[in-house]
Design an enzyme around this catalytic site. Structure first.
Site, PDB file in Angstrom:
ATOM      1  N   THR A 345      35.712  26.364   4.132  1.00 38.07           N
ATOM      2  CA  THR A 345      35.058  27.106   5.319  1.00 38.07           C
ATOM      3  C   THR A 345      35.928  26.707   6.756  1.00 38.07           C
ATOM      4  O   THR A 345      36.271  25.885   6.911  1.00 38.07           O
ATOM      5  CB  THR A 345      33.601  26.637   5.643  1.00 38.07           C
ATOM      6  OG1 THR A 345      33.169  27.682   6.787  1.00 38.07           O
ATOM      7  CG2 THR A 345      33.381  25.203   5.770  1.00 38.07           C
ATOM      8  N   HIS A 397      27.514  12.162  -2.249  1.00 35.85           N
ATOM      9  CA  HIS A 397      27.761  10.389  -2.471  1.00 35.85           C
ATOM     10  C   HIS A 397      27.165  10.118  -3.752  1.00 35.85           C
ATOM     11  O   HIS A 397      27.400   9.060  -4.183  1.00 35.85           O
ATOM     12  CB  HIS A 397      27.245  10.081  -1.355  1.00 35.85           C
ATOM     13  CG  HIS A 397      27.920   8.508  -1.076  1.00 35.85           C
ATOM     14  ND1 HIS A 397      28.747   8.106  -1.847  1.00 35.85           N
ATOM     15  CD2 HIS A 397      28.028   7.787  -0.046  1.00 35.85           C
ATOM     16  CE1 HIS A 397      29.462   6.661  -1.553  1.00 35.85           C
ATOM     17  NE2 HIS A 397      28.931   6.588  -0.009  1.00 35.85           N
TER      18      HIS A 397
END
Length: 426
Positions: A345, A397
């Site tokens: 993006t 994560h």
């Protein structure tokens, strides 16, 4: 013979749509392949076409309604020698009036009931409101034993069901003698701002964007790491090659192709960022379908460059520009939006200096690009001005550790700052 107009397959993971508008009215002739209505999904706006010639005899669902795949939207009746005549389809001698469905009748009835009428002189005692009152409001007041003289119309002229409901809610609120005001209440802000507020329906795309972003925040352990890239080598190369590149390929040499290539190089080095987490299993994807986020007027869309590792610089630039134009024209196909293994993006085109992009589930990584600005940097013990871009990597994560995320960005930095490596390594 009749044919049902149904909600078609809307694509991968898309099961609902909203009716935007009917392009035909009941009683209108339609031809096979002719668009009869428009549906809006969270990804695209698409037209539904008639599957055969005939008359649009019945509209089952109205604009603004949410529908699912397979729902019946309307009925087409055949006309001609072998089918029902127009008159028989429409149900009267002239053959021009369509039989109203239950929803239409109910809407008309509701409209009549809500029409404000003068308060009759024979009204009961609890109909003591001044001015005008809708029949629905009067009926609600009678059922709930509300004195209409105590109900203040919001518009100052007539009492509606909303006024009665508001009064009822206020009556339910617990009060004490000390809490009751001794003077007339001041006008509410809503009355003071009458005409200065506007209510709009949120588009299905925006609803889905909101849902998916909240879902991403609730299901993924998102963390963002940053780095900066010296864009001097890429910008110098673009200036040197832009004319010959455009002359040869018919498209300008932008930044998209460099970052797509660099991202693929980094993904090959750190494959977990090109993976997907499903329960207690990880799906490693040995192909590179790179999503390119595009800020369309109706909301963000992410069309996908399939097998981007096999595309040339020119093919990438051409693909990105075609997707951008299709987004503006509202012609992005469902197929173009399916899947994707990693997303890029670029908020820099809008002037963003730094941001923390949100994951595009089920992907576990997204790269955010930002504006290029001249900054002072130290090179070989000297302060020089260089075009610098901050880049951000948001990752899940649960699957990716900070070490891999940092190294991933470092690899992109190395490839962009030495673009010849992109060519040497493909």
């Amino acid at each position: 013979m009749s044919t049902k107009i149904v909600v078609p397959d809307l694509g991968e993971s898309v099961i609902e749509a909203t009716i935007t508008e009917w392009l035909k009215n009941e009683g209108d002739p339609v031809s096979v392949g002719e668009a009869v209505l428009v549906l809006e999904t969270d990804k695209v706006t698409l037209e539904v076409a008639a599957e055969n010639d005939g008359i649009l005899a019945h509209i089952e669902r109205q604009p603004g309604e949410d529908v699912k795949v397979g729902d019946v939207l309307g009925i087409i009746e055949e006309s001609g020698a072998n089918g029902a005549s127009l008159a028989s389809v429409m149900g009267n001698k002239q053959g021009t009036k369509v039989v109203e469905n239950k929803e239409t009748k109910q809407e008309k009835q509701a409209s009549v009931e809500e029409r404000d009428l003068p308060l009759p002189e024979t009204a009961k005692a609890n109909d003591g409101a001044k001015g005008r009152i809708t029949p629905v409001a009067r009926r609600m007041a009678q059922e709930q034993d509300i004195d209409l003289a105590q109900v203040t119309p919001k518009d100052g002229e007539r009492v509606t069901k909303e006024d009665v409901e508001r009064y009822q809610e206020g009556r339910k609120a617990p009060t004490t003698d000390e809490q009751r005001p001794t003077t007339a209440p001041s006008p509410s802000p809503a009355v003071e701002r009458n005409g200065r507020e506007e209510r709009r329906r949120i588009s299905r795309r925006r609803q889905t964007i909101a849902h998916r972003l909240i879902e991403a925040q609730q299901t993924a352990a998102m963390l963002t790491t940053f780095n900066e890239i010296d864009m001097n080598a890429v910008m110098t190369l673009r200036v040197r090659r832009k004319e010959s590149f455009k002359e040869k390929y018919g498209v300008s040499l932008g930044l998209s192709s460099f970052f797509v290539k660099a991202t693929i190089g980094a993904l090959k080095a750190f494959p977990l960022l090109n993976a997907e987490l499903q329960g207690n299993e990880v799906i490693l994807k040995h192909y590179y379908d790179i999503g390119i986020a595009i800020g369309a007027e109706e909301g963000l869309v992410v069309p996908v460059l399939r097998d981007a590792d096999r595309m040339s610089f020119a093919e990438i630039e051409r693909g990105v520009r075609e997707y951008a134009q299709q987004s503006v024209d509202g012609k992005l196909s469902i197929e173009a939006l399916r899947g994707g293994t990693f997303t890029i993006t670029n908020g820099g085109i809008f002037g963003s200096m730094l941001s923390t992009p949100i994951l595009n589930p089920p992907q576990v990584g997204i790269l955010g690009l930002h504006a290029i600005k001249d900054r002072p940097v130290v090179l070989d013990g000297e302060i020089k001005v260089r075009p610098i871009m901050y880049v951000a990597l948001t990752y899940d994560h649960r699957l990716v550790d900070g070490r891999e995320a940092v190294q991933f960005l470092v690899r992109i930095k190395e490839l962009i700052e030495d673009p010849e490596t992109l060519l040497l390594e493909g």
